[in-house]
Enzyme design. Sequence first.
Site, PDB file in Angstrom:
ATOM      1  N   HIS A 143       0.657  -1.284   0.034  1.00  0.00           N
ATOM      2  CA  HIS A 143       0.038   0.037  -0.235  1.00  0.00           C
ATOM      3  C   HIS A 143       0.953   1.270   0.007  1.00  0.00           C
ATOM      4  O   HIS A 143       1.947   1.139   0.527  1.00  0.00           O
ATOM      5  CB  HIS A 143      -0.849   0.096   1.030  1.00  0.00           C
ATOM      6  CG  HIS A 143      -2.039  -0.723   1.192  1.00  0.00           C
ATOM      7  ND1 HIS A 143      -2.240  -2.037   1.434  1.00  0.00           N
ATOM      8  CD2 HIS A 143      -3.391  -0.432   0.608  1.00  0.00           C
ATOM      9  CE1 HIS A 143      -3.506  -2.578   1.168  1.00  0.00           C
ATOM     10  NE2 HIS A 143      -4.194  -1.755   0.694  1.00  0.00           N
ATOM     11  N   LYS A 147      -0.828   4.920   4.386  1.00  0.00           N
ATOM     12  CA  LYS A 147      -1.801   4.088   5.118  1.00  0.00           C
ATOM     13  C   LYS A 147      -1.421   3.916   6.515  1.00  0.00           C
ATOM     14  O   LYS A 147      -0.204   3.603   6.951  1.00  0.00           O
ATOM     15  CB  LYS A 147      -1.632   2.759   4.263  1.00  0.00           C
ATOM     16  CG  LYS A 147      -2.742   1.813   4.982  1.00  0.00           C
ATOM     17  CD  LYS A 147      -3.073   0.609   3.936  1.00  0.00           C
ATOM     18  CE  LYS A 147      -4.210  -0.282   4.664  1.00  0.00           C
ATOM     19  NZ  LYS A 147      -5.342   0.290   4.889  1.00  0.00           N
TER      20      LYS A 147
END
Length: 234
Positions: A143, A147
């Site tokens: 990600h 995040k």
Amino acid sequence: MKKNKLGVLGASGRMGQEILRCLEGQTKFEAFLGWSEREKETGYKHSVTRLDPELVDKVDVWIDFSSPDALTAAIPKISRSKKPIISGTTGLSDVQMKKLKSLATNCAVMWSSNMSLGIAVLMKTLEHLQMISDFDFQIEEFHHKHKKDAPSGTALSLQKKLEKVTQTTLPAPLSLRGGGVIGIHKVWAFGEEETLCFEHMALQRRVFARGALWAAERLLKKPKGFYEFGDLLK
Ligand code: NAD
């Protein structure tokens, strides 16, 4: 046709803004209420940092992409409206999840760590891995660097499902963070003579926003209770 008034928790964030873009040109939802931590202007008709009852009572359906603490703080304020809520916030503790689920005694609630069709299909596909439950499994996820939670909520949902299917305890998911990666999930199955890998790649954040709006449309017609994304596909 009357548009349903949408209330968004986390309106100024990446997902809140993606939802706003998805609302352009459609006829089902009005971008009515946008709640965020401090932003004055979110692009929603009413941008608020406090959930006042007069506006809360006008909302027809809620979508939440905020943070575990924000959602927990919002629950007592929005529960009075008894309107459906779709939550995609990840990283909830067991206690926070219990609080969200408790809303389902009064209204329809849907929570999913991933609102994409591809992950819903992958979840179902994992059931086939029961046939090779003696293989070694590993989940990997990638990600963007902003995040907050690791492993991702999706990786944890995949892990939970795979452990149920194979009746084993798997190693913790591996998490990599960097750049602007929207989200990649891989499920590895390692045998002695072969390996199998399922991969899902979210190409645009829009996939999650559209999934949440799709779920909102369906949840408006559902009786009170707790739902997962897959329940709405049936
Ligand atoms: P973000 O950081 O860009 O936005 C967070 C939003 O929440 C902002 O508007 C912020 O103002 C608001 N917020 C945070 N704390 C608050 C508080 N205490 N009070 C009021 N508002 C508060 O995050 P994002 O990338 O939009 O992601 C939001 C959540 O959605 C994360 O948990 C993420 O993991 C999850 N997510 C889920 C899916 C899915 O398909 N389920 C997809 C993408 C992201």
